[in-house]
Write a protein that holds these residues in place. Structure first.
Motif, PDB file in Angstrom:
ATOM      1  N   SER A   1     -31.548 -36.184 -87.245  1.00  0.00           N
ATOM      2  CA  SER A   1     -32.879 -35.672 -87.563  1.00  0.00           C
ATOM      3  C   SER A   1     -32.877 -34.903 -88.874  1.00  0.00           C
TER       4      SER A   1
ATOM      5  N   GLU B   1     -38.324 -34.400 -83.686  1.00  0.00           N
ATOM      6  CA  GLU B   1     -36.974 -34.785 -83.230  1.00  0.00           C
ATOM      7  C   GLU B   1     -37.045 -35.859 -82.147  1.00  0.00           C
TER       8      GLU B   1
ATOM      9  N   GLY C   1     -27.975 -34.684 -78.843  1.00  0.00           N
ATOM     10  CA  GLY C   1     -27.139 -35.639 -79.541  1.00  0.00           C
ATOM     11  C   GLY C   1     -25.654 -35.463 -79.283  1.00  0.00           C
TER      12      GLY C   1
ATOM     13  N   ASP D   1     -26.568 -35.285 -89.177  1.00  0.00           N
ATOM     14  CA  ASP D   1     -27.628 -34.994 -88.216  1.00  0.00           C
ATOM     15  C   ASP D   1     -28.679 -36.104 -88.247  1.00  0.00           C
TER      16      ASP D   1
ATOM     17  N   LEU E   1     -27.649 -40.387 -75.317  1.00  0.00           N
ATOM     18  CA  LEU E   1     -28.824 -40.129 -76.140  1.00  0.00           C
ATOM     19  C   LEU E   1     -29.707 -41.361 -76.267  1.00  0.00           C
TER      20      LEU E   1
ATOM     21  N   HIS F   1     -33.828 -35.680 -79.917  1.00  0.00           N
ATOM     22  CA  HIS F   1     -32.669 -35.037 -80.523  1.00  0.00           C
ATOM     23  C   HIS F   1     -32.690 -33.519 -80.366  1.00  0.00           C
TER      24      HIS F   1
END
Length: 1380
Positions: free
Chosen positions: A219, A374, A401, A217, A407, A396
């Protein structure tokens, strides 16, 4: 960390809180008393307060009387007396974080305070504050934008907010509070983001040498960056790396600050930093581990090692930002004392750590900063209008994403009017600057160079002879505390001829998340430095300790793991690291990072220290396997220049970014994090980072004449509102006022959802296509127009892409409200339109909203204002049309739900003020049009982004079920339209938007004694001089089974009567005997109705004089008039002219109706006789759900299968009946929803005698008299009666009742009989059917004008020119309200 403030307790309570030796670990302070929540600083006496609602739409306190109980780590944030407390949901009762005294004093003295009990068992979405806002509340511009929320970003956000500037903070990670941080291995692994280039020497790893990696991830809370020579670990989240660092506040030594790498303002007088270290300390409140707290084994062991190395004078306790007393910190956030868990590097859940989240960031929030999480900033550019900068970021949130290709391509942005502060950390800020430089922002070529790992070394003293207890535990044993991660240090920085030879060795901890794998790693890693000359007994004891840990786990007190010391070393490296971009991804290289002689010396000292306590030295896995180091302290990349020019650095001494190689800097572009530090510090760097940031921000404020307020915060209610919201000053522009309104509306939507703990639902989608920019063309809202614009755009490569996230904060509202609204956030990119890319703020999405313009149609609409990078504001309107054409056709359904018809128009102030006005978008001049589509692959990704939100799993499940059920129900109702439940006539008339009652009504009696009605409307405007002489009379005749309402239709905003009365005509409309007035039992025909028409003309002549009257007649009303004219009942001289809709004297049925005749012939019985035998002589066009006749009910079901083109399918039982008996009377696309819904109110019925005559006339192609002879009336003699009568004929090209051949035959007959004198005209109206020429929503612009032109020509002369009256209809036209 306690989130509820309370009143001061007694003195003995205060003493117990300050001194854990004086109380039992199991003691309890009653929740009715707030003494356990009292600050060690002076605070006014206050009662315990209630919790207000959180700031996350999905994170709400319960509205029940009890509410969810908060984790002990979160018992804070609420100040009694807040204005919003009265309206807040009932509070959860506060949980005490300390227990009541019990047990012996000796036992108490050995035990630290107990751990928080609920940090991992409570639902965090109900328990934790949210300082960050949903991105839907982002403004388009702020005075200051701060990138990052660690030490540098936090300082900038706090200080700038205190100057009164509007501040926006963009943080890549999520917002998490103590109690939400991962504690277990799997939870922590989910938060791991790995990126960079994996490199390793040796044949065993050749297959991954130089391999780019990107996993996890982006974030996530932990970010591992692989590089060549050195790897980096940093933290993501609101609070930055301060969430996971070891809290050590250690100033850089003066010798290091005096090195040549520093700018002269610092190196010539290092003491200049003292002031700013003090400022940082006043906020972060570092302190040493208390002497009266339990002794920590790992600190005791390090002290022993220092003594055995002869470095006892170098051993000392460190100052750290861990709290050992409860109460508010310097910024007003209530804190808990440490539970000594040792969990610092994965996040301390006990609420004792003074991170930037609870200091600088909380302060920034309290002073009005807007915080958004994010948000990964990608690059910065100068504003195209010369006002500040634009900061581009990838969001995000909302699972965006999933669309990896979009993105980082379709970036959102925010405008910084005055300044941008980069505080994202050395890696991220340098990456941003590198990309900004590549995108055209001028700066020094030194960006990305001179990076350092701060000489970090990680190693372990495995299986020593002494207890270390260095494995963190979320809930440590009271008699065996782990302690904060670092509490002591061997500080060997002084006394060296070369400052680069200095270093520090600190003890550390391994978090619980890594404990299951820790011993396996230590056993398997190569390069062990085992102790030599051990006796057999010592080796046996070591083996038993290892096996003890393997069998009984890492917390076995006599095991090898519990006897392992963790070494954290900071020293000096060569500062030769380089960060560069390759394929737009950062590549990290540390050349000569090790300074081999220096590192070798440090390793020797570590080996000696380990040997001195009987342990085995084990290097970090990165060093042992990859022959690389790992650092948690990356430094440099945007270094301060040693000569204040861009030749030797990227920034000057206060962090201002150079524009090139000289000394000139970008105004308001300032770096405030570790990337400005030009050399390794040989110590934990955050104190220096914070001090430098304080210095840089102070310098900027001074240069702009800003004053940083020094007012102290009160105790903060982080569930409430800031104490110092930003007050926007000065003259506000229209755009700003509209933005304020938009934000207020969005905030209210979110607040309302929170207040009721509503579940929500969201998803993200990408649509791409072609949009043609041409302000002078393609203005009509027709499918053909969009298709033409799309073709032109495609030929010119005018591509477009929409990347938006849709969020419904209250799923129930989305499902039940007639608008079915969600909120849109994202970007629209179309390079052909100046100002692209455009930012989408708080747009409106409507899911399967009823299309009032088309019956049986549901639209998915996208409506939003958008702002371009040049400041230009435009409006985007897009809609997907899902109508009857999708029935039982999967491919058509896919095309309908994936095809967006797009109109981009100029923004008109206030055009979106009324969210319920679906036509507001028409007010602005069109800028561009086109079509966009969802690609199948993007749709699959879209499905993966669908996410319910809610305060608990059940709420989220119900939210998802509600949304998906609604979506499926509406989809299937359209896809399975032919077999779904029929729609019956509406019982209310609330959508009669234009009631047009007659001014008077006259009863007319024909010569055979039959009575009918004549409705009269006086003109609303008189042309010319305005005298009565300018008024003209117009006689209008409806067809069979309908009456005056088809001309005075109340369901469209501009009907035929409105149109003609404003043109100066007195309108008479006959309701003759075969119109809707006809009742069951009547057996009248068109031939009979001719007498009513004569009677009406007689009455008009009696009222207005003998002047001929122009007449407009439709369908069978026209046939009735033809019957009277041809047989002489109605003298042609009484008419000034005649316009006939669909037919006059030559009825020719459409193919479908003609097919009925053929079918009747084949069956040997006509349909009228068959119906007469089954159901009687009367066919009613209206019906109801509780129809008493079983025969009629059966017919309602049978008629749904009457053959229709796909686009003409519907579910209306009345529409089906009308279509069966007469043929389809309209193209459905031309009716609006209200007209179609109430069609039964405008139709009556028909008797079988009339039907028999109609079929006979249609079969013969001419009007007939009644039985028994059915004499043809279209004879040469009778046609001669029409001599001199101007006639205009028009037909709808899509007419399914009568063929256009009907008017063509009449036109040819008249021309052949009387010659082409110019008095005979014929038109075929494309796209129209039978009755929609008068009842259609757009008939006012497609049909009425040419009818009026012909009437004007005949009654007012060839030279007459109509002038549009300035009335309400013109206002609606000008406002675009009538264009549909």
């Amino acid at each position: 960390m306690a989130f509820v403030s309370g009143k001061q307790g007694g003195d003995d309570t205060q003493d117990r809180l300050r001194n854990p030796r004086s109380m039992s670990p199991d003691s309890t302070v009653s929740s009715s008393s707030s003494s356990s929540l009292t600050s060690s600083t002076k605070q006014p006496s206050q009662p315990t307060s209630a919790l207000t609602s959180t700031t996350d739409a999905t994170s709400q306190p319960s509205t029940s009387s009890q509410g969810p109980q908060l984790p002990d780590s979160m018992q804070m944030f609420v100040v009694p007396g807040e204005e919003d407390a009265a309206s807040a949901p009932p509070p959860p009762p506060p949980q005490p974080h300390l227990a009541s005294p019990r047990g012996s004093a000796a036992a108490n003295a050995a035990r630290p305070p107990p751990p928080p009990r609920a940090a991992t068992s409570r639902d965090p979405s109900r328990a934790f504050p949210r300082l960050s806002k949903p991105l839907e509340l982002l403004r388009s511009a702020y005075d200051v934008v701060v990138i990052g929320s660690g030490y540098g970003g936090g300082v900038a956000a706090s200080r700038m907010a205190r100057t009164g500037q509007s501040v926006c903070v963009l943080e890549r990670g999520k917002e998490r509070w103590p109690g939400e941080y991962p504690a277990k291995g799997l939870d922590a692994f989910r938060e791991l983001h790995v990126s960079g280039t994996l490199t390793a020497p040796g044949p065993h790893l050749q297959q991954v040498v130089g391999k780019a990696v990107e996993k996890g991830d982006p974030s996530g809370m932990y970010h591992l960056v692989f590089g060549r020579g050195q790897n980096v670990v940093v933290g993501n989240g609101l609070g930055g790396t301060s969430l996971i660092n070891a809290n050590v506040f250690m100033e850089a030594d003066k010798e290091t600050l005096a090195m040549k790498a520093w700018p002269p303002e610092i190196r010539e007088d290092p003491s200049v930093m003292d002031k700013y270290y003090q400022k940082a300390a006043e906020v972060l409140e570092p302190q040493e581990y208390p002497a009266d707290w339990p002794e920590l084994p790992k600190a005791k062991l390090l002290k022993l090692q220092a003594e055995r190395l002869g470095l006892q004078d170098k051993f000392k306790k460190v100052r750290q930002t861990t709290r050992f007393t409860n109460g508010p910190n310097s910024c007003g956030v209530d804190m808990n004392p440490s539970t000594l868990s040792g969990q610092d590097v994965t996040g301390v859940n006990d609420g004792s750590k003074n991170t930037t989240l609870v200091t600088y960031i909380a302060d920034a929030w309290n002073w009005g900063a807007d915080i958004f999480c994010e948000c990964e900033v990608r690059h910065i550019e100068k504003d195209r209008n010369g006002e500040g900068y634009r900061v581009y970021f990838a969001w995000h949130g909302r699972n965006r994403g999933v669309f990896k290709a979009n993105l980082h391509g379709d970036l959102l942005w925010v405008h910084a009017r005055k300044a941008v502060f980069l505080g994202a950390g050395a890696i991220a800020s340098t990456e941003i600057l590198l990309r900004s430089k590549a995108m055209g922002l001028e700066m020094s070529d030194m960006v990305g160079k001179n990076m350092s790992g701060n000489g970090d070394i990680l190693a372990f003293g495995y299986n020593t002879d002494e207890q270390a207890n260095a494995i963190g535990r979320e809930h440590p044993e009271p008699d065996n505390p782990v302690g904060p991660c670092i509490t002591s240090v061997i500080d060997h920085r002084d006394g060296h001829e070369n400052p680069l030879d200095g270093f520090v060795i600190e003890e550390g901890t391994i978090p619980e998340a890594l404990s299951p794998f820790f011993q396996t790693m230590l056993d398997l890693l190569p390069g062990h430095k085992e102790p030599k000359d051990e006796t057999l007994l010592q080796r046996t004891q070591a083996a038993l300790a290892r096996y003890g840990s393997r069998i009984r786990g890492p917390y076995y007190k006599k095991g090898a793991v519990q006897r392992t010391q963790v070494y954290l070393v900071m020293s000096h490296d060569s500062n030769q690291g380089i960060l560069s971009l390759k394929d737009d991804k950062p590549v990290l290289e540390f050349l000569g990072v090790t300074r081999s002689h220096h590192v070798k010396k440090v390793h020797e000292i570590l080996e000696q220290a380990t040997k001195a306590v009987g342990g085995t030295l084990v290097h970090s896995p990165f060093h042992a396997v990859l022959e690389q180091q790992i650092t948690v302290h990356p430094i440099g990349g945007a270094c301060m220049a040693r000569d204040n020019t861009g030749k030797t650095g990227v920034t000057n001494h206060v962090g201002q970014v150079f524009t090139g190689e000289g000394s000139e800097t970008h105004d308001g572009l300032i770096v405030t994090d570790a990337s400005v530090i030009p050399t390794a510090l040989g110590a934990n760097p955050f104190a220096t980072i914070t001090a430098l940031a304080e210095r840089s921000v102070e310098a900027y404020a001074r240069s702009k004449g800003l004053t940083i307020s020094e007012e102290k915060n009160g105790l903060l209610n982080l569930f409430g509102e800031p104490q110092h919201p930003v007050r926007r000053r000065g003259q506000r522009r229209q755009n700003s006022l509209e933005e304020d309104t938009s934000i207020n509306v969005a905030h209210e939507v979110i607040r309302e959802a929170r207040s009721i703990n509503a579940g929500g639902f969201g998803f993200t989608e990408v649509m791409s296509g072609y949009v043609h920019h041409n302000p002078t063309a393609f203005s009509e809202d027709k499918r053909e127009t969009y298709e033409m614009a799309h073709r032109v755009a495609k030929s010119r490569c005018e591509g477009a892409r929409l990347f938006v996230s849709v969020q419904a904060f209250n799923t129930r509202h989305l499902v039940q409200h007639w608008q079915h609204r969600g909120m849109l956030t994202g970007t629209f990119v179309c390079p052909a339109i100046p100002g692209s890319p455009f930012m989408v703020h708080r747009g409106e999405f409507n899911l399967f909203i009823v299309d009032d313009k088309a019956p049986g149609t549901r639209n998915l609409t996208y409506d939003f204002d958008m702002t371009g990078v040049d400041g230009r504001r435009l409006h985007f309107h897009g809609y997907k049309v899902v109508d009857s054409s999708v029935a039982l056709a999967p491919s058509r359904f896919w095309r309908a739900t994936s095809t967006l018809y797009v109109t981009v128009s100029e923004h008109v102030p206030g055009m979106c003020a009324d969210l319920d006005n679906e036509n507001a978008w028409r007010r602005g001049p069109v800028v561009a049009k086109g079509i966009m589509h969802i690609k199948p692959a993007d749709f699959v990704s879209q499905i993966n982004t669908m996410t319910p939100t809610g305060s608990n799993p059940l709420s989220r499940a119900l939210s998802a079920a509600s949304f998906l059920t609604y979506f499926a129900r509406k989809s299937l109702s359209l896809f399975l339209a032919p077999v779904t439940r029929l729609e019956y006539p509406a019982k209310v008339t609330s959508d009669f938007i234009n009631p047009t009652p007659p001014d008077r009504t006259v009863t007319i009696t024909a010569s055979d004694g039959v009575a009918s009605l004549l409705h009269v409307w006086e003109p609303t405007r008189i042309p010319g001089d305005g005298t009565p002489a300018q008024v003209r009379n117009l006689f209008v005749v409806p067809g069979a089974s309908v009456d005056h309402q088809v001309y005075a239709l109340p369901t469209i905003p501009f009907n035929f009567v409105n149109y003609m009365t404003r043109a100066g005509y007195r309108v008479y409309i006959s309701v003759h005997r075969i119109s809707q007035l006809m009742l069951p039992g009547s057996d009248c025909t068109t031939y009979d109705a001719r007498q009513d028409l004569r009677a009406c003309l007689e009455r008009i002549r009696a009222e207005q004089g003998p002047e001929p009257v122009y007449t407009v007649a439709h369908c069978m009303g026209s046939v009735a008039l033809a019957s009277g004219l041809l047989d002489g009942t109605v003298p042609a001289g009484w008419l000034a002219g005649l316009t006939c809709s669909q037919v006059f004297m030559n009825p020719v049925w459409s193919p479908t109706n003609y097919g009925k005749l053929v079918a009747g012939s084949l069956l040997g019985v006509s349909f009228d006789r068959l119906y007469r035998a089954v159901a009687g002589t009367w066919f009613d066009c209206a019906t109801s759900e509780d129809e008493p006749s079983l025969v009629q009910r059966g017919m309602n079901q049978l008629f749904r299968w009457y053959p229709q083109p796909r686009r003409e399918m519907c579910r209306s039982a009345s529409c089906h009946r009308i279509s069966f008996v007469f043929g389809r009377c309209w193209s459905h696309a031309n009716l609006n929803e209200a007209t179609h819904r109430h069609v039964d109110r405008f139709f009556g019925g028909v008797n079988m005698r009339l039907m028999d005559l109609l079929m006979r006339m249609g079969a013969g192609g001419g009007v007939l008299a009644n039985e028994p002879g059915y004499e043809p009336l279209v004879t040469p003699e009778n046609v001669q009666r029409l001599r001199g009568l101007p006639v205009m004929l028009f037909s709808g090209r899509e007419n399914a009742v009568l063929s256009p051949e009907a008017t063509e035959r009449t036109y040819e007959t008249l021309c052949q009989t009387f010659g082409d004198s110019g008095e005979y005209r014929r038109r075929v109206v494309p796209g129209y059917g039978h009755l929609d020429g008068f009842m259609g929503r757009n008939a006012w612009k497609d049909v009425y004008p040419f009818v009026r032109e012909e009437v004007d020509r005949v009654t007012r002369g060839e030279g007459y020119r109509f002038e549009e009256p300035d009335d309400r209809f013109k206002a609606m036209i000008d406002a675009g309200e009538l264009v549909a």
